[in-house]
Design a protein around this motif. Structure first.
Motif, short mmCIF file in Angstrom:
data_model
loop_
_atom_site.label_atom_id
_atom_site.label_comp_id
_atom_site.label_asym_id
_atom_site.label_seq_id
_atom_site.Cartn_x
_atom_site.Cartn_y
_atom_site.Cartn_z
N ALA A 1 0.83 -1.20 0.00
CA ALA A 1 0.00 0.00 0.00
C ALA A 1 0.87 1.26 0.00
O ALA A 1 0.59 2.23 -0.72
N ARG B 1 -4.08 -1.27 -4.69
CA ARG B 1 -5.16 -0.69 -3.88
C ARG B 1 -5.21 0.84 -3.91
O ARG B 1 -6.25 1.42 -4.24
N ASP C 1 -0.68 -5.53 -3.66
CA ASP C 1 -1.41 -4.49 -2.93
C ASP C 1 -0.99 -3.07 -3.30
O ASP C 1 -1.58 -2.11 -2.79
N SER D 1 -6.66 3.12 6.96
CA SER D 1 -6.24 1.92 6.22
C SER D 1 -5.13 1.17 6.95
O SER D 1 -5.13 -0.06 7.01
N SER E 1 -4.45 -2.78 8.24
CA SER E 1 -3.25 -3.48 7.79
C SER E 1 -2.47 -4.05 8.97
O SER E 1 -1.91 -5.14 8.89
#
Length: 411
Positions: A70, A124, A121, A349, A353
């Protein structure tokens, strides 16, 4: 009556741009292809012979890779743009998913999982920037909803298909299909979408009066969401082991059970949220309700040995998820209005995570040392602690509101 309800449901997605629908379709193919993830703990124990302790640490690298991915995706979007970032993530992760079946050593699989998630990821943050780029400002929220529905529908189909693939071609077939679908999504992105189709949205500049890291109620809220994420993720890492070892479900049956979660969300989340929004309640009240329902799902599984209770537990978990996630997101967005929205939502977020990093491993360690019953009791306790933190946040927010009213009157 039913026709009116259906027309109203479909009508809520009218006027969305073709590019947004294509992006949703590509996201559906990509997420439906990630069939390895729900079966990862079973694959590692049954096919590779790892202990629960080792599987826990491998899943920790899964979480670390997700966080790093991310972060990397955000950096790449700023450097090369969302379009190239999405294409690179889809195409490279497809190759990496195929290669992931070949490492056999503990550290080799840890490294493989980390690298796969690092690349996968990165998609995302790029996809949400793409939504902003391809949608009109007035349709942005509905565009996000369409992507979310695509993800949930894909999660419904993916595990079910994954169970069939394992039954027919083994776990190796699962890795191949996973990789090919990711690469297919990348090819469709390059063929169907183009950055020149982006909408020229005016950039907004706002002052930033408050830092997310100095917002005490918000930080406590994030702590509560970390605990909720920790508990919620057990259903997709340790719970499949419980299904297989205690109730002797096959991979296909487990896939169908996990797929039911996504399918129910796809069918009922929007009407449920619309109904709850009509009630004059704080968003945090609904988050607490969702958290309690998730706790009840673990309680029911501990109380009853009947095999059908796993279905009942999944329904409670799903309804809790449908309520908790949208309203927690709503609270975060509302709280961000007085500060920098990117910083607030990034922290939101990261909270989940972190749940990936510690939730999988801790759950595996608890099961390995103390068994399933105590582990599920721990999850119930953590859910209640999360509720307590959320109640405290409600108190702090109300106290803030009273202080603001007093300051306004004095001025």
């Amino acid at each position: 009556m039913l026709q009116r309800v259906f027309r109203a449901y479909v009508g809520s997605f009218s006027d969305l741009r073709r590019e947004v629908w294509l992006l949703a379709f590509i996201t559906f193919i990509n997420r439906a292809g990630t069939m390895v993830i729900p079966f990862l703990s079973l694959y590692l124990t049954k096919n590779r012979g790892f202990s629960l302790d080792e599987v826990g640490w491998i899943l920790t690298f899964f979480g670390l890779g997700s966080v790093a991915g991310a972060w990397l995706g955000g950096k790449l979007v700023d450097r090369i743009g969302h379009y190239k970032t999405m294409a690179l993530s889809l195409l490279l992760s497809g190759v990496l998913f195929i290669l992931l079946q070949f490492p056999v050593s503990f550290w080799g699989i840890c490294a493989g999982i980390f690298i796969v998630m690092l690349v996968a990821d990165a998609f995302r943050p790029a996809v949400f920037v793409a939504i902003n780029a391809y949608s009109k400002p007035q349709n942005r929220t509905r565009s996000v909803t369409l992507i979310r529905l695509a993800i949930n529908l894909s999660f419904s189909a993916g595990p079910a298909v994954g169970g069939l693939i394992i039954a027919g071609a083994g776990y190796s077939g699962l890795f191949w299909v996973d990789g090919i679908t990711c690469m297919l999504a990348g090819v469709l992105l390059l063929k169907l979408l183009h950055p020149k189709k982006a909408v020229e949205n005016p950039k907004e500049f706002i002052s930033i009066p408050k830092s997310a890291m100095k917002d005490k109620p918000y930080l406590i809220f994030i702590g509560a969401m970390m605990l909720f994420g920790f508990v919620f993720l057990q259903y997709f890492s340790t719970m499949p082991l419980y299904y297989a070892r205690v109730h002797f479900l096959t991979e296909f049956e487990i896939g169908m059970l996990l797929g039911m979660n996504g399918f129910l969300i796809f069918l009922f989340e929007m009407p449920l949220i619309k109904y709850l929004e009509s009630k004059i309640r704080s968003p945090l009240f609904h988050v607490i309700t969702g958290t309690v329902l998730v706790a009840i799902s673990f309680l029911l599984i501990n109380l009853f040995g009947w095999i059908g209770i796993v279905v009942v537990g999944m329904i409670f978990l799903t309804v809790g998820e449908m309520i908790a996630f949208p309203f927690s997101n709503s609270f975060a967005l509302k709280r961000a209005e007085g500060g920098k929205q990117g910083a607030y939502m990034a922290l939101y977020s990261i909270g989940f995570s972190i749940g990936h990093i510690f939730g999988h491993n801790s759950g595996m360690q608890l099961i390995d040392k103390f068994g399933y019953t105590l582990t599920w009791n721990v999850m119930i306790l953590l859910s209640l602690i999360s509720c307590g933190l959320l109640i405290y946040v409600i108190y702090l927010v109300k106290k803030e509101d009273r202080s603001t009213i007093i300051e306004f009157n004095n001025s």
